[in-house]
Design an enzyme around this catalytic site. Structure first.
Site, short mmCIF file in Angstrom:
data_model
loop_
_atom_site.label_atom_id
_atom_site.label_comp_id
_atom_site.label_asym_id
_atom_site.label_seq_id
_atom_site.Cartn_x
_atom_site.Cartn_y
_atom_site.Cartn_z
N ASP A 47 0.84 -1.21 0.00
CA ASP A 47 0.00 0.00 0.00
C ASP A 47 0.87 1.25 0.00
OD1 ASP A 47 -2.93 1.15 0.77
OD2 ASP A 47 -1.37 2.30 1.80
N TYR A 52 3.10 9.86 -0.63
CA TYR A 52 4.20 9.29 0.18
C TYR A 52 5.56 9.54 -0.48
CZ TYR A 52 0.40 6.57 2.40
OH TYR A 52 -0.76 6.16 3.02
N LYS A 77 -2.75 5.85 -4.41
CA LYS A 77 -3.88 6.76 -4.14
C LYS A 77 -3.66 8.10 -4.81
CE LYS A 77 -3.72 4.75 0.52
NZ LYS A 77 -2.29 4.63 0.88
N HIS A 110 -7.71 9.45 -1.83
CA HIS A 110 -7.04 9.48 -0.52
C HIS A 110 -7.93 10.11 0.57
CE1 HIS A 110 -2.64 9.18 1.01
NE2 HIS A 110 -3.48 9.02 2.01
P1 NDP Z 1 0.97 1.53 11.91
O1 NDP Z 1 -0.10 1.43 12.93
O2 NDP Z 1 1.12 0.48 10.87
O3 NDP Z 1 2.32 1.67 12.75
C1 NDP Z 1 3.58 1.78 12.16
C2 NDP Z 1 4.61 1.99 13.25
O4 NDP Z 1 4.66 0.83 14.10
C3 NDP Z 1 6.00 2.21 12.72
O5 NDP Z 1 6.62 3.16 13.55
C4 NDP Z 1 6.67 0.84 12.86
O6 NDP Z 1 8.05 1.02 13.08
C5 NDP Z 1 5.99 0.28 14.09
N1 NDP Z 1 5.83 -1.18 14.05
C6 NDP Z 1 5.46 -1.93 13.00
N2 NDP Z 1 5.39 -3.22 13.34
C7 NDP Z 1 5.71 -3.30 14.65
C8 NDP Z 1 5.82 -4.38 15.57
N3 NDP Z 1 5.56 -5.62 15.21
N4 NDP Z 1 6.21 -4.08 16.84
C9 NDP Z 1 6.48 -2.82 17.22
N5 NDP Z 1 6.39 -1.75 16.38
C10 NDP Z 1 6.01 -2.00 15.11
O7 NDP Z 1 0.82 2.99 11.23
P2 NDP Z 1 0.83 3.61 9.77
O8 NDP Z 1 0.35 5.00 9.93
O9 NDP Z 1 2.12 3.44 9.08
O10 NDP Z 1 -0.32 2.82 8.98
C11 NDP Z 1 -0.07 1.70 8.15
C12 NDP Z 1 -0.24 2.05 6.68
O11 NDP Z 1 -1.52 2.60 6.42
C13 NDP Z 1 0.70 3.15 6.19
O12 NDP Z 1 2.03 2.72 6.05
C14 NDP Z 1 0.02 3.55 4.91
O13 NDP Z 1 0.30 2.60 3.89
C15 NDP Z 1 -1.44 3.52 5.33
N6 NDP Z 1 -1.93 4.84 5.77
C16 NDP Z 1 -2.99 5.39 5.07
C17 NDP Z 1 -3.51 6.61 5.44
C18 NDP Z 1 -4.66 7.17 4.67
O14 NDP Z 1 -5.00 8.34 4.88
N7 NDP Z 1 -5.26 6.42 3.77
C19 NDP Z 1 -2.97 7.39 6.56
C20 NDP Z 1 -1.88 6.73 7.24
C21 NDP Z 1 -1.42 5.50 6.86
P3 NDP Z 1 9.19 0.20 12.21
O15 NDP Z 1 9.03 0.61 10.79
O16 NDP Z 1 10.47 0.69 12.81
O17 NDP Z 1 8.95 -1.26 12.45
#
Ligand code: NDP
Length: 274
Positions: A47, A52, A77, A110
């Protein structure tokens, strides 16, 4: 290993129920390594979004993974300032060029930019009928946005990607969407770590020998939600997909409901101004 279940969308296409989110992963090596690693580990859905700024690296990661394109489900998006009929057609072409792909599996609006999203949708319907997009959907749409869209659209969205995690459970929106055969897809599915210390989640993690992140993702899967946790860390990319060998009980699923606080990390779609 690829044991990630798939769901069938209302247009008949199938999509993995768990994918890799790449928000805030830098373009270039960082994102291409994360994408390529995830695909080699069994992920089949990625995704991204034009905003981004990492579509180039995502496309490179797909090619470097060695996994055939047809096995991969790629979402991108259209950003807010790209919306409108003609400008969506152009924005989509720019995304394809950056990705260096000849089609996208899923294209999403989006955010519901009030004055534009119906025209944006018409452009997406055209791109779909031209064969450049397999499925079309929306993101951050409230019930009122969907009802409004239905009035002018030929096709309904296959899914609605919204903020969803233990502190924002979105049951009402899920019920509405499911009546219209629209899947909910969770962004910030891990609540960006905020719910990791919640006692019930820690207790379930101990009981099943899993991490809090895995308990949360499993809960989303059992609710029938599509989830796209983000990580650029190989161990955590693996960890997040290792959730298909246990099952939360009915009472545990009910217990999770009590954690809902209607708490948003991100912008409220009813008050967005960007
Ligand atoms: P998430 O809830 O997926 O959290 C991501 C964070 O959690 C990162 O800091 C990551 O760090 C950490 N993390 C991931 N896996 C673990 C684990 N197993 N244990 C501990 N920490 C962990 O948040 P996002 O906001 O990134 O949401 C996911 C996806 O949704 C986005 O990447 C994007 O593709 C989408 N999105 C869409 C939006 C929209 O408006 N449509 C808005 C925001 C996001 P690390 O990388 O260091 O592991």
């Amino acid at each position: 290993m690829n044991n990630i279940p798939r769901v069938t969308l209302r247009d008949g296409k199938s999509m993995p129920q768990l994918g890799l989110g790449v928000y805030a992963i830098s373009d270039g090596d960082e994102v291409s390594k994360a994408v390529s690693f995830a695909l080699q580990e069994g992920y089949r859905s990625i995704d991204t979004a034009s905003v981004y700024g990492n579509e180039k690296g995502v496309g490179r990661g797909i090619r470097e993974s060695g996994i055939p394109r047809k096995e991969i489900f790629l979402t991108t998006k259209v950003w807010n300032n790209e919306q409108g009929y003609e400008s969506t057609l152009e924005a989509f072409q720019r995304s394809l060029e950056r990705l260096r792909l000849d089609y996208v599996d899923l294209y999403l609006i989006h955010w519901a930019v009030e004055a534009k999203y119906r025209d944006t949708w018409r452009a997406m319907e055209k791109l779909q009928s031209d064969g450049l997009i397999r499925s079309i959907g929306v993101s951050n749409f409230q019930i009122r946005h969907l009802e409004n869209l239905f009035q002018s659209s030929v096709t309904k969205p296959v899914l609605n990607q919204v903020e969803l995690h233990p502190y924002l459970q979105q049951y009402e929106l899920q019920a509405f969407c499911s009546r219209h055969t629209i899947f909910l897809e969770a962004w910030a599915p891990l609540s960006r770590g905020r719910a990791f210390k919640e006692p019930l989640i820690v207790e379930l993690a101990g009981k099943y020998g899993k991490t809090p992140a895995q308990i949360i993702l499993r809960w989303e899967i059992q609710r029938g939600i599509i989830t796209i946790p983000k990580s650029s860390n190989p161990a955590r990319i693996q960890e997040n997909s290792d959730i298909f060998d246990f099952e939360l009980g009915q009472e545990e699923m009910e217990g999770m409901k009590k954690l809902d606080q209607h708490y948003r990390i991100g912008t409220d779609p009813d008050n967005m101004n960007f």
